[in-house]
Scaffold this motif. Structure first.
Motif, mmCIF file in Angstrom:
data_model
loop_
_atom_site.group_PDB
_atom_site.id
_atom_site.type_symbol
_atom_site.label_atom_id
_atom_site.label_comp_id
_atom_site.label_asym_id
_atom_site.label_seq_id
_atom_site.Cartn_x
_atom_site.Cartn_y
_atom_site.Cartn_z
ATOM 1 N N GLU A 166 0.830 -1.203 0.000
ATOM 2 C CA GLU A 166 0.000 0.000 0.000
ATOM 3 C C GLU A 166 0.866 1.256 0.000
ATOM 4 O O GLU A 166 0.565 2.225 -0.695
ATOM 5 C CB GLU A 166 -0.953 0.008 1.204
ATOM 6 C CG GLU A 166 -2.133 -0.894 1.040
ATOM 7 C CD GLU A 166 -3.222 -0.642 2.064
ATOM 8 O OE1 GLU A 166 -4.298 -1.243 1.899
ATOM 9 O OE2 GLU A 166 -3.027 0.149 3.020
ATOM 10 N N ALA A 167 1.932 1.236 0.766
ATOM 11 C CA ALA A 167 2.827 2.396 0.822
ATOM 12 C C ALA A 167 3.461 2.647 -0.543
ATOM 13 O O ALA A 167 3.640 3.805 -0.950
ATOM 14 C CB ALA A 167 3.899 2.190 1.889
ATOM 15 N N VAL A 168 3.771 1.596 -1.276
ATOM 16 C CA VAL A 168 4.324 1.742 -2.622
ATOM 17 C C VAL A 168 3.303 2.432 -3.533
ATOM 18 O O VAL A 168 3.635 3.348 -4.282
ATOM 19 C CB VAL A 168 4.761 0.373 -3.201
ATOM 20 C CG1 VAL A 168 4.982 0.446 -4.702
ATOM 21 C CG2 VAL A 168 6.020 -0.119 -2.502
ATOM 22 N N GLY A 169 2.054 2.005 -3.458
ATOM 23 C CA GLY A 169 1.012 2.618 -4.281
ATOM 24 C C GLY A 169 0.818 4.087 -3.953
ATOM 25 O O GLY A 169 0.713 4.927 -4.856
ATOM 26 N N ALA A 170 0.795 4.407 -2.678
ATOM 27 C CA ALA A 170 0.625 5.800 -2.262
ATOM 28 C C ALA A 170 1.844 6.633 -2.650
ATOM 29 O O ALA A 170 1.715 7.753 -3.145
ATOM 30 C CB ALA A 170 0.380 5.873 -0.756
ATOM 31 N N PHE B 20 8.046 -7.852 -6.892
ATOM 32 C CA PHE B 20 6.736 -7.804 -6.251
ATOM 33 C C PHE B 20 5.882 -8.943 -6.781
ATOM 34 O O PHE B 20 5.943 -9.277 -7.969
ATOM 35 C CB PHE B 20 6.031 -6.481 -6.566
ATOM 36 C CG PHE B 20 6.705 -5.270 -5.982
ATOM 37 C CD1 PHE B 20 6.438 -4.873 -4.678
ATOM 38 C CD2 PHE B 20 7.603 -4.531 -6.734
ATOM 39 C CE1 PHE B 20 7.050 -3.756 -4.142
ATOM 40 C CE2 PHE B 20 8.224 -3.401 -6.211
ATOM 41 C CZ PHE B 20 7.954 -3.020 -4.907
ATOM 42 N N THR B 21 5.076 -9.517 -5.907
ATOM 43 C CA THR B 21 4.137 -10.551 -6.339
ATOM 44 C C THR B 21 2.970 -9.870 -7.061
ATOM 45 O O THR B 21 2.766 -8.659 -6.948
ATOM 46 C CB THR B 21 3.582 -11.334 -5.129
ATOM 47 O OG1 THR B 21 2.776 -10.443 -4.332
ATOM 48 C CG2 THR B 21 4.707 -11.934 -4.286
ATOM 49 N N GLU B 22 2.196 -10.664 -7.783
ATOM 50 C CA GLU B 22 1.015 -10.112 -8.458
ATOM 51 C C GLU B 22 0.032 -9.544 -7.441
ATOM 52 O O GLU B 22 -0.600 -8.515 -7.683
ATOM 53 C CB GLU B 22 0.344 -11.174 -9.335
ATOM 54 C CG GLU B 22 1.128 -11.520 -10.583
ATOM 55 C CD GLU B 22 1.455 -10.299 -11.446
ATOM 56 O OE1 GLU B 22 0.545 -9.497 -11.725
ATOM 57 O OE2 GLU B 22 2.633 -10.146 -11.837
ATOM 58 N N ASP B 23 -0.080 -10.202 -6.299
ATOM 59 C CA ASP B 23 -0.974 -9.711 -5.242
ATOM 60 C C ASP B 23 -0.501 -8.348 -4.731
ATOM 61 O O ASP B 23 -1.312 -7.436 -4.540
ATOM 62 C CB ASP B 23 -1.033 -10.728 -4.090
ATOM 63 C CG ASP B 23 -2.088 -10.375 -3.064
ATOM 64 O OD1 ASP B 23 -3.207 -10.002 -3.465
ATOM 65 O OD2 ASP B 23 -1.772 -10.450 -1.856
ATOM 66 N N GLN B 24 0.790 -8.204 -4.521
ATOM 67 C CA GLN B 24 1.342 -6.921 -4.073
ATOM 68 C C GLN B 24 1.101 -5.821 -5.113
ATOM 69 O O GLN B 24 0.792 -4.685 -4.768
ATOM 70 C CB GLN B 24 2.836 -7.039 -3.785
ATOM 71 C CG GLN B 24 3.155 -7.814 -2.533
ATOM 72 C CD GLN B 24 4.640 -8.079 -2.390
ATOM 73 O OE1 GLN B 24 5.333 -8.425 -3.361
ATOM 74 N NE2 GLN B 24 5.149 -7.912 -1.170
ATOM 75 N N LYS B 25 1.226 -6.169 -6.381
ATOM 76 C CA LYS B 25 0.965 -5.202 -7.448
ATOM 77 C C LYS B 25 -0.490 -4.738 -7.422
ATOM 78 O O LYS B 25 -0.775 -3.554 -7.612
ATOM 79 C CB LYS B 25 1.318 -5.786 -8.813
ATOM 80 C CG LYS B 25 2.808 -5.984 -9.031
ATOM 81 C CD LYS B 25 3.077 -6.653 -10.365
ATOM 82 C CE LYS B 25 4.544 -6.991 -10.525
ATOM 83 N NZ LYS B 25 4.826 -7.701 -11.782
ATOM 84 N N GLU B 26 -1.399 -5.670 -7.202
ATOM 85 C CA GLU B 26 -2.830 -5.331 -7.136
ATOM 86 C C GLU B 26 -3.126 -4.431 -5.930
ATOM 87 O O GLU B 26 -3.859 -3.454 -6.040
ATOM 88 C CB GLU B 26 -3.692 -6.601 -7.046
ATOM 89 C CG GLU B 26 -3.786 -7.383 -8.326
ATOM 90 C CD GLU B 26 -4.466 -6.606 -9.454
ATOM 91 O OE1 GLU B 26 -5.414 -5.838 -9.188
ATOM 92 O OE2 GLU B 26 -4.044 -6.772 -10.607
ATOM 93 N N ILE B 27 -2.546 -4.775 -4.800
ATOM 94 C CA ILE B 27 -2.734 -3.971 -3.582
ATOM 95 C C ILE B 27 -2.186 -2.565 -3.798
ATOM 96 O O ILE B 27 -2.835 -1.570 -3.461
ATOM 97 C CB ILE B 27 -2.047 -4.660 -2.368
ATOM 98 C CG1 ILE B 27 -2.800 -5.943 -2.003
ATOM 99 C CG2 ILE B 27 -1.962 -3.710 -1.177
ATOM 100 C CD1 ILE B 27 -2.053 -6.849 -1.033
#
Length: 182
Positions: free
Chosen positions: A93-97, A152-159
């Motif tokens: 989440e921190a990566v996305g933000a 990053f995993t696919e799940d991490q990318k989605e998050i």
């Protein structure tokens, strides 16, 4: 990760660029009161996001909130608060933000270069947030390096993509804040 974040936020990014007072800097029509509002709106968004990102990203040190506070002080505004709520609960989440927060530096660089060309703002001292200096993008470049060197995993990318979208939503909310009275 970078491609996932770009794709997930492309429409929001384009929409947000067209919906805020920074456009008035680009066309040199912004007034000092509008500039104060733009800084207060940006403060609300960055103050809400930066600390939460820093809790989950090692070596993250964005200084946008501090720079905005310095600019507000130069305009006689001593207190700026935010009522916006935002939280990252993990690194993804921190990566996305951070993608949204740090990515804003590129636009901020262009905006900063136009600031002194605005007749109503040319009397201002050098600004920190919209400085127009290339060192503004240093943290963005460091963030890109971090993304390129981590798997990053696919799940991490989605998050991360969902959080980037939520972060754009927060910025959109911040740009709707109106100036009551300074």
């Amino acid at each position: 990760m970078l491609n996932k974040l770009r794709e997930a936020t492309k429409a929001q990014h384009e929409a947000l660029e067209g919906e805020n007072l920074a456009n008035k800097i680009m066309d040199h029509s912004i007034t000092e009161e509008e500039y104060k509002l733009l800084l207060l709106q940006n403060h609300a968004a960055y103050a809400a996001t930066e600390d939460s990102i820093a809790l989950h990203l090692k070596n993250y040190s964005s200084t946008k909130t501090h720079a905005i506070k310095l600019d507000l002080l130069s305009l006689g505004i001593e207190k700026a608060e935010t009522s916006l709520e935002f939280q990252c609960v993990n690194e993804a989440e921190a990566v996305g933000a951070a993608y949204v927060v740090e990515g804003s530096a590129m636009g901020g660089l262009m905006i900063g270069k136009e600031l002194k060309n605005c007749p109503h703002l040319e009397h201002l001292p050098d600004q920190q947030f919209f400085s127009g200096k290339r060192d503004q993008i240093k943290s963005w470049n460091e963030f890109l390096k971090f993304l390129r060197n981590k798997d990053f995993t696919e799940d991490q990318k989605e998050i991360a993509a969902r959080k980037a979208q939520q972060t754009f939503d927060l910025f959109e909310e911040a740009f709707k804040i109106d100036l009551i009275k300074l």
